[in-house]
Design a protein around this motif. Structure first.
Motif, short mmCIF file in Angstrom:
data_model
loop_
_atom_site.label_atom_id
_atom_site.label_comp_id
_atom_site.label_asym_id
_atom_site.label_seq_id
_atom_site.Cartn_x
_atom_site.Cartn_y
_atom_site.Cartn_z
N ALA A 241 -126.08 11.63 -70.33
CA ALA A 241 -125.72 13.26 -69.73
C ALA A 241 -127.09 13.81 -70.68
O ALA A 241 -127.12 14.35 -69.98
CB ALA A 241 -124.35 13.96 -70.49
N ASP A 242 -127.49 13.19 -71.07
CA ASP A 242 -128.99 13.79 -72.27
C ASP A 242 -130.01 13.26 -71.30
O ASP A 242 -131.48 13.34 -72.05
CB ASP A 242 -129.17 12.70 -73.25
CG ASP A 242 -129.44 11.32 -73.35
OD1 ASP A 242 -129.27 11.17 -72.69
OD2 ASP A 242 -129.82 11.32 -75.06
N GLY A 243 -130.14 12.44 -70.42
CA GLY A 243 -131.31 12.62 -69.44
C GLY A 243 -132.00 10.86 -69.92
O GLY A 243 -132.96 9.98 -69.18
N THR A 244 -130.92 10.33 -70.59
CA THR A 244 -131.70 8.93 -71.41
C THR A 244 -131.32 8.36 -69.70
O THR A 244 -130.18 8.12 -69.58
CB THR A 244 -130.98 8.77 -72.54
OG1 THR A 244 -131.61 9.54 -73.29
CG2 THR A 244 -131.75 7.01 -72.29
N PHE A 245 -132.19 7.06 -69.55
CA PHE A 245 -131.73 5.91 -68.76
C PHE A 245 -132.13 4.27 -68.66
O PHE A 245 -132.60 4.91 -69.50
CB PHE A 245 -131.82 6.56 -66.72
CG PHE A 245 -133.45 6.45 -67.25
CD1 PHE A 245 -134.41 5.62 -66.37
CD2 PHE A 245 -134.29 7.81 -67.84
CE1 PHE A 245 -135.82 5.88 -66.87
CE2 PHE A 245 -135.87 7.31 -67.48
CZ PHE A 245 -136.71 7.02 -66.73
N THR A 246 -131.55 4.05 -67.72
CA THR A 246 -131.82 2.71 -67.71
C THR A 246 -132.13 2.17 -66.78
O THR A 246 -131.86 1.90 -65.28
CB THR A 246 -130.47 1.53 -68.33
OG1 THR A 246 -130.69 2.42 -70.14
CG2 THR A 246 -131.17 0.34 -68.82
N VAL A 247 -133.32 1.30 -66.56
CA VAL A 247 -133.76 1.04 -64.93
C VAL A 247 -133.17 -0.84 -65.12
O VAL A 247 -132.98 -1.44 -65.84
CB VAL A 247 -135.48 0.88 -65.11
CG1 VAL A 247 -135.84 0.40 -63.96
CG2 VAL A 247 -135.72 2.18 -64.80
N THR A 248 -132.71 -0.63 -63.87
CA THR A 248 -132.18 -1.82 -63.66
C THR A 248 -131.82 -2.39 -62.23
O THR A 248 -132.12 -1.59 -61.15
CB THR A 248 -130.80 -1.98 -63.91
OG1 THR A 248 -129.97 -4.11 -64.03
CG2 THR A 248 -129.60 -0.97 -63.66
N LYS A 249 -131.44 -3.25 -61.63
CA LYS A 249 -131.10 -4.02 -60.36
C LYS A 249 -129.78 -4.63 -59.75
O LYS A 249 -129.75 -4.65 -60.97
CB LYS A 249 -132.78 -4.18 -59.65
CG LYS A 249 -133.18 -6.01 -60.17
CD LYS A 249 -133.70 -6.36 -59.55
CE LYS A 249 -134.12 -8.24 -60.31
NZ LYS A 249 -133.12 -9.17 -60.31
N HIS A 250 -129.76 -4.76 -58.31
CA HIS A 250 -128.43 -5.59 -58.69
C HIS A 250 -128.20 -6.79 -58.72
O HIS A 250 -129.60 -7.29 -58.55
CB HIS A 250 -127.89 -5.12 -57.13
CG HIS A 250 -128.14 -4.08 -56.72
ND1 HIS A 250 -126.64 -3.45 -57.24
CD2 HIS A 250 -127.24 -3.25 -55.60
CE1 HIS A 250 -126.02 -2.34 -56.70
NE2 HIS A 250 -127.08 -2.22 -55.58
N PRO A 251 -127.95 -7.52 -59.48
CA PRO A 251 -127.20 -8.99 -60.00
C PRO A 251 -127.52 -9.65 -59.03
O PRO A 251 -126.93 -9.63 -57.89
CB PRO A 251 -125.64 -9.17 -60.97
CG PRO A 251 -125.56 -7.34 -60.98
CD PRO A 251 -126.33 -6.63 -60.14
N GLY A 252 -128.44 -10.87 -59.25
CA GLY A 252 -128.58 -11.99 -58.05
C GLY A 252 -129.96 -11.23 -56.93
O GLY A 252 -130.12 -12.27 -56.62
#
Length: 598
Positions: A241-252
């Motif tokens: 909600a504060d704009g902070t984010f995490t970059v990831t991808k689907h497992p596997g």
């Protein structure tokens, strides 16, 4: 409302992996699926499509992708936001409604309008808009060639409004790439127009996602560290909600998400520390990247400022015609063979100076120890307003040399026709002159613009010393110790790309001591020494200490831009790797141990 909004990307360009949309929908939980299909070159391709058939002008691959994911997205309430509308968002939206009908599905489709300024140019010019070329300073009224397209880069508030009205699918025209993320985030979290920091963080998230697998190891300098690179997964941003984010991808899925891969994408096609958008200006010198565990990078601290009062416009015009031939030069006497081929060809076509523009490039092949030989390539490229001059009259002359030139004569392709090309013309327009609209359920509603500030962000960045030479000597960075002459790429990563006729070259390192050396050593002057093609150009350097990175902007490296360039690397994709191959005096203590012990 979920605490985290999971926005996935399934396309970085028109022609990206067709199966990626289904992979992202079925590979794990997401809330929004985005796809970026547009680039400067793409707009000219779509314009050509539409000239042949007025019902076209959009990314034709997207409806194909939609057919495979439409039912699942409706079932799981996954919103879809794409810029596949290109030059014909209404047409694309109609085709997509047909896809839903064919599948027996009831979906609400919205599209965005207001980017197409071509029919409004007379009105806007009477109102004082000059559409002056951003790099050349030439007003549009001095251009004599016919315009093909003129599209403003819209922001994300139209997307937010469409989602707020219940749209399941939002078809966008020429919005900024990152707006595909800014819009859904602003909608979900109810951000206000002046929530600068959250909006800026979403803008950064959009920049990370926009090029698809480039954030998960694609085109990565240290590609040998990336597992499963033969089929990398596409990126996801988990936005809070504060704009902070995490970059990831689907497992596997293949590839990897690391501080390095995210850094590389952040440096792609940027200028100074201030990254501009119609909704907000993001300070890239405030970004902090944190390793959040395997396959996860957390992005914090992004600061935002008001946007400028102007919006970028991409215009294109018919530039003429071009052609090229490539001679294969095998074995010995490469220089002599190349000289004979070039002399013969120019003599057969009436001389090199009869063309508007020419370029001759010799790619020397490395010796092959197993057979003692090598193969080199000589490419001769030409541009001219007259298609007859650069057509078969040019390429056919090369073929006629086949039995009457250097030994081993060969061409890489048969004679080709003259190909038309378009030239990109970047300009600005006052944002309040745009008519940003959402069309949905036979309703049209206007989107107000965000008031900007009159300060010139580019001038602010330059005022901070971007183009100033750094007067450090070798080793004046506190690293000390012995130095080793070694390729820069043993220590330094790089990512490069194009912006019209300009190129950007971002370089980064992984440790603080390495950055102190890099910031001290790699000045504008040294970059020009390492890249001779840049010696006569205006070059800016922008330090980004938080990313342990430097970004260089090389003005005019690509001439008139991608479609019009005769360069062998017209999008500057390989410029970073070219720099990494150069030999530099690197402090031994900074090099990997298995290198400095050899």
């Amino acid at each position: 409302m979920n605490e985290v909004l999971r926005i996935a990307n399934c396309s970085g360009f028109y022609g990206d992996r067709l199966a990626a949309a289904r992979e992202m929908v079925e590979g794990g939980p997401i809330d929004v699926l985005t796809g970026d299909y547009l680039a400067e070159l793409t707009m000219t391709i779509l314009a050509k499509d539409r000239r042949g058939d007025p019902s076209l002008g959009y990314a034709k691959t997207f409806p194909i992708q939609l057919r495979g994911i439409a039912a699942t997205c409706l079932e799981r309430n996954i919103k879809i936001v794409v810029n596949a509308g290109g030059l014909n968002p209404a047409g694309c939206a109609d085709v997509c409604r047909g896809v839903y009908r064919d599948l027996g599905l009831d979906a609400r489709v919205a599209h965005i309008e207001g980017d197409d300024l071509l029919p409004r140019l007379p009105e806007l010019r009477r109102a004082g808009e000059t559409f002056t070329h951003l790099d050349r300073g030439v007003p549009l009224d001095q251009l004599e060639a016919p315009l093909l397209t003129a599209n403003a880069y819209l922001g994300g508030w139209g997307i937010a409004a469409a989602l707020g009205e219940g749209a399941d699918l939002v078809i966008c025209p020429r919005v900024t790439d990152a707006s595909l993320v800014v819009g859904p985030a602003a909608w979900r979290f109810g951000w206000k127009r002046d929530d600068w920091d959250p909006l800026a963080s979403a803008l950064v998230a959009g920049h990370v996602l926009e090029c698809g697998a480039q954030a998960t190891g694609g085109n990565y300098a240290f590609f040998d560290r990336v597992p499963g690179l033969e089929r990398p997964g596409f990126p996801i941003a988990e936005i809070e909600a504060d704009g902070t984010f995490t970059v990831t991808k689907h497992p596997g899925s293949g590839g990897e998400v690391s501080v390095g891969t995210v850094t590389a994408q952040l440096l792609y096609e940027i200028g100074g520390p201030r990254y501009l958008n119609p909704d907000v200006t993001a300070r890239f010198d405030s970004i902090r990247l944190l390793d959040d565990g395997p396959g996860r990078v957390r992005v914090e601290g992004v600061q935002g400022e008001p946007p400028p009062t102007t919006t970028k416009v991409g215009l294109t015009y018919a530039g003429g015609f071009k052609n090229q031939v490539t001679f294969v030069l095998g074995g010995l006497d490469v220089d002599a063979k190349a000289a004979l081929a070039e002399k013969t060809l120019w003599g057969a076509v009436g001389g090199r100076d009869t063309y508007d523009e020419t370029r001759v490039t010799l790619h020397r092949g490395a010796a092959e120890p197993e057979n003692g030989g090598s193969t080199s390539f000589l490419t001769v490229a030409v541009k001219d307003p007259d298609p007859r001059r650069v057509g078969r009259a040019f390429s056919g002359a090369a073929v006629e040399m086949a039995l009457a030139s250097y030994p081993g004569f060969n061409l890489t392709a048969p004679p080709g026709k003259a190909a038309p090309f378009a030239v990109f013309w970047p300009a600005l327009v006052q944002t309040d002159a745009l008519h940003h609209r959402v069309v949905m359920d036979d309703r049209v509603f206007d989107i107000p613009h965000t008031p900007g500030h009159d300060r010139d962000p580019v001038a602010l960045d330059r005022g901070a010393g971007a183009a100033v030479e750094i007067a450090h000597g070798d080793g004046a960075d506190g690293t000390g110790g012995d130095v080793v002459d070694a390729p820069l790429g043993l220590l330094v990563g790089a990512r490069s790309g194009d912006k019209g006729g300009n190129a950007n070259l971002g370089v980064w390192v992984e440790e603080d001591p390495s950055y102190r050396w890099l910031e001290s050593w790699l000045t504008v002057r040294r970059l020009k020494d390492l890249l001779p093609e840049a010696r006569t150009l205006r070059v800016e350097r922008h330090p980004l200490p938080n990313l342990r990175a430097l970004n260089f902007v090389l003005y005019g490296l690509l001439g008139d831009g991608v479609a019009a360039s005769l360069a062998p690397d017209p999008q500057a994709k390989g410029l970073g790797e070219q720099l990494r191959s150069k030999i530099a005096p690197i402090p031994q203590r900074l090099l990997p141990r298995d290198i400095d012990e050899t």
